[in-house]
Scaffold this active site. Structure first.
Site, PDB file in Angstrom:
ATOM      1  N   ARG A  63     -11.885 -47.145 -48.494  1.00  0.00           N
ATOM      2  CA  ARG A  63     -11.661 -48.561 -48.882  1.00  0.00           C
ATOM      3  C   ARG A  63     -12.862 -49.487 -48.677  1.00  0.00           C
ATOM      4  O   ARG A  63     -12.847 -50.602 -49.175  1.00  0.00           O
ATOM      5  CB  ARG A  63     -10.460 -49.160 -48.137  1.00  0.00           C
ATOM      6  CG  ARG A  63      -9.170 -48.383 -48.313  1.00  0.00           C
ATOM      7  CD  ARG A  63      -8.701 -48.387 -49.748  1.00  0.00           C
ATOM      8  NE  ARG A  63      -7.378 -47.786 -49.906  1.00  0.00           N
ATOM      9  CZ  ARG A  63      -7.015 -47.103 -50.967  1.00  0.00           C
ATOM     10  NH1 ARG A  63      -7.842 -46.916 -51.981  1.00  0.00           N
ATOM     11  NH2 ARG A  63      -5.810 -46.591 -51.058  1.00  0.00           N
ATOM     12  N   HIS A 178      -9.257 -36.993 -61.607  1.00  0.00           N
ATOM     13  CA  HIS A 178      -7.879 -37.481 -61.493  1.00  0.00           C
ATOM     14  C   HIS A 178      -7.350 -37.411 -62.924  1.00  0.00           C
ATOM     15  O   HIS A 178      -7.853 -38.112 -63.797  1.00  0.00           O
ATOM     16  CB  HIS A 178      -7.927 -38.922 -60.968  1.00  0.00           C
ATOM     17  CG  HIS A 178      -6.627 -39.657 -61.043  1.00  0.00           C
ATOM     18  ND1 HIS A 178      -5.991 -40.151 -59.927  1.00  0.00           N
ATOM     19  CD2 HIS A 178      -5.839 -40.016 -62.091  1.00  0.00           C
ATOM     20  CE1 HIS A 178      -4.872 -40.770 -60.280  1.00  0.00           C
ATOM     21  NE2 HIS A 178      -4.758 -40.700 -61.597  1.00  0.00           N
ATOM     22  N   HIS A 231      -5.604 -33.351 -56.794  1.00  0.00           N
ATOM     23  CA  HIS A 231      -4.159 -33.408 -56.508  1.00  0.00           C
ATOM     24  C   HIS A 231      -3.241 -32.908 -57.636  1.00  0.00           C
ATOM     25  O   HIS A 231      -2.489 -33.680 -58.238  1.00  0.00           O
ATOM     26  CB  HIS A 231      -3.752 -34.814 -56.097  1.00  0.00           C
ATOM     27  CG  HIS A 231      -4.385 -35.957 -56.850  1.00  0.00           C
ATOM     28  ND1 HIS A 231      -4.428 -36.043 -58.226  1.00  0.00           N
ATOM     29  CD2 HIS A 231      -4.987 -37.081 -56.406  1.00  0.00           C
ATOM     30  CE1 HIS A 231      -5.024 -37.163 -58.588  1.00  0.00           C
ATOM     31  NE2 HIS A 231      -5.383 -37.807 -57.491  1.00  0.00           N
ATOM     32  N   ASP A 304      -5.836 -36.676 -50.052  1.00  0.00           N
ATOM     33  CA  ASP A 304      -5.717 -37.926 -50.825  1.00  0.00           C
ATOM     34  C   ASP A 304      -5.288 -39.077 -49.903  1.00  0.00           C
ATOM     35  O   ASP A 304      -4.471 -39.921 -50.284  1.00  0.00           O
ATOM     36  CB  ASP A 304      -4.740 -37.782 -51.998  1.00  0.00           C
ATOM     37  CG  ASP A 304      -4.880 -38.929 -53.008  1.00  0.00           C
ATOM     38  OD1 ASP A 304      -5.800 -39.749 -52.865  1.00  0.00           O
ATOM     39  OD2 ASP A 304      -4.054 -39.005 -53.931  1.00  0.00           O
TER      40      ASP A 304
HETATM   41  O1  DOR Z   1      -1.733 -42.413 -54.748  1.00  0.00           O
HETATM   42  C1  DOR Z   1      -2.892 -42.657 -55.017  1.00  0.00           C
HETATM   43  N1  DOR Z   1      -3.606 -43.572 -54.349  1.00  0.00           N
HETATM   44  N2  DOR Z   1      -3.460 -42.004 -56.039  1.00  0.00           N
HETATM   45  C2  DOR Z   1      -4.667 -42.334 -56.496  1.00  0.00           C
HETATM   46  O2  DOR Z   1      -5.097 -41.717 -57.423  1.00  0.00           O
HETATM   47  C3  DOR Z   1      -5.422 -43.450 -55.898  1.00  0.00           C
HETATM   48  C4  DOR Z   1      -5.000 -43.696 -54.521  1.00  0.00           C
HETATM   49  C5  DOR Z   1      -5.496 -44.995 -53.973  1.00  0.00           C
HETATM   50  O3  DOR Z   1      -6.671 -45.290 -54.104  1.00  0.00           O
HETATM   51  O4  DOR Z   1      -4.698 -45.698 -53.350  1.00  0.00           O
END
Ligand code: DOR
Length: 427
Positions: A63, A178, A231, A304
């Site tokens: 993040r 993805h 995933h 993930d």
């Molecule tokens: O569940 C998910 N969250 N899948 C994604 O592809 C992105 C990720 C996120 O960045 O929160």
């Protein structure tokens, strides 16, 4: 500085457990033996716990920059260390996106300053993850980027994907995807199946994933590119990947712990701790994922890890963002629910978390050997715990596994010879 690990159990190549001592110096494993007769600067008694190569997670979200309220490089890598991970690969859906040399350099600087474990960042395939303009893959590769992805979104047009694959192939880098064809997502928020119907929520068809993988394996073949699928969640995707591997196409794939352990029937109410993308699919999909992992169609496991703020996740399936955290729960959940139940061996699970991801991405980690980087994880296989999200070192508490009983807890994590996590210092 000489660090000596004593009384550690190590898995031999024949999966036997042997008690060993390990000498670490200059970030490196210098010697492994029954007894080393060495006076070290620091000695750690491993108390007959299992010493494993540090885990590798090629799919996490830190993040930072831009989403520091959800996670930072510091908190995310602390969570990684607690989970036994010594190398993590950070996805580029940040703000700004690492899609140019300056952004990549600034990100690498932040990582250098703050990371508690090794972080290998991805760079984007398209500018701003917008799917409209390709990044300069060869220049970004020169900055040290190991692989390219637009994770969080699929690349919608075959033309862009083909061009990206050709560029990546030319500099020997993988394209990590993805897979999601937006034209057939129809605003879905969970798997399109019996539970979405029951809860009256819009469904995400399985086809939105598998159809893009089918396109991409053909593009990868044409481009001569290493194509890695993020995933994997559907049985059709497993079939497409299996067929592509049989055809000699360079495709690899990962599966998450949550897609292996849960399916749509776990979603009993409108609780966004079960909302992620791709979604929890049907029971038959879950079975196909495990079968695919066991037969080598799916190469390894990645979490993930996707932290989000509590107030966002309180908005239910329609309003909350996709994603759940995974770094601090992965090994205990997988050990408890795959190894303990006899679905796979301990050696298989360890391989999926260490040597396999390392070999897929050509990373020089994932092994305990003299001369290797001292990336090590000590696991207490007897220790039982109830997962408690309040104890997470991650800022994200968004997990569907809160209060699950697990066994097999990482108690010490060493990255390049330095202690990144020690359980008794955190209890
Ligand atoms: O569940 C998910 N969250 N899948 C994604 O592809 C992105 C990720 C996120 O960045 O929160």
């Amino acid at each position: 500085m000489k660090l000596l690990l004593k009384n550690a159990k190590k898995l031999s190549s024949t999966s036997e457990l042997k008690t060993v001592e390990v000498l670490i110096e200059n970030n490196t494993i210098m010697e492994i033996g029954e007894t080393l007769n060495i006076v070290a600067d620091q000695t750690i008694d491993c108390e007959e716990n299992l010493l494993l190569p540090g885990f590798i997670d090629v799919h996490i979200h830190l993040r930072e920059p831009g989403g520091e309220n959800k996670e930072t490089i510091k908190t995310g890598t602390k969570a990684a260390a607690r989970g036994g991970f010594t190398t993590v690969c950070a996805m580029p859906n940040t703000n700004p996106v690492p899609d140019n040399e300056e952004a990549v350099r600034s990100l690498l600087k932040k990582i250098e300053a703050d990371a508690e474990v090794r972080v290998l960042p991805y760079a984007a395939i398209t500018k701003g993850l917008q799917g409209k303009e390709l990044t300069d893959i060869s220049k970004l590769a020169e900055e040290g980027i190991f692989a390219f992805t637009d994770d969080g979104v699929g690349i919608q047009t075959a033309d862009y994907m083909l061009q990206a694959m050709k560029q990546a192939a030319a500099c020997g880098k993988p394209i990590v995807a993805h897979c999601e064809d937006n034209s057939i997502v129809y605003g879905g928020v969970m798997h399109d199946g019996e539970v979405s119907e029951k809860l009256g929520l819009p469904g995400i068809p399985s086809l939105s994933e598998s159809v893009q993988i089918a396109r991409d394996v053909l593009l990868a073949e044409a481009a001569g590119c290493h194509y890695h699928v993020c995933h994997v969640s559907t049985k059709e995707s497993v079939r497409v990947i299996r067929d592509a591997k049989k055809a000699g196409i360079h495709v690899t794939a990962e599966v998450t712990p949550h897609h292996l352990l849960l399916d749509e029937t776990a979603v009993l109410e409108d609780d966004a701790n079960y909302k992620m993308n791709p979604p929890l699919r049907a029971a038959a999909d879950r079975e196909a994922l495990l079968e695919g992992l066991l037969d080598g169609t799916i190469d390894f496991i990645a979490t993930d890890h996707a932290p989000h703020a509590a107030d966002e996740k309180e908005k239910g399936f329609q309003g909350a963002p996709f994603g759940i955290v995974g770094l601090e729960t992965a090994f205990p959940l997988l050990y408890t629910h795959l190894v303990h139940t006899g679905k796979c061996s301990l050696a298989q699970l360890v391989n999926w978390l260490t040597a396999k991801p390392a070999s897929v991405f050509n990373l020089p980690y994932g092994h305990i050997a003299e001369g290797a980087s001292a990336d090590l994880t000590l696991v207490d296989l007897e220790k039982q715990q109830e997962i408690d999200k309040a104890t997470f070192l991650s800022k994200g508490k968004n997990t569907p596994f809160h209060k699950w009983s697990v066994q097999g807890i990482p108690v010490l994590t060493i990255v390049e010879g330095n202690i990144a996590y020690k359980e008794d210092e955190h209890e």
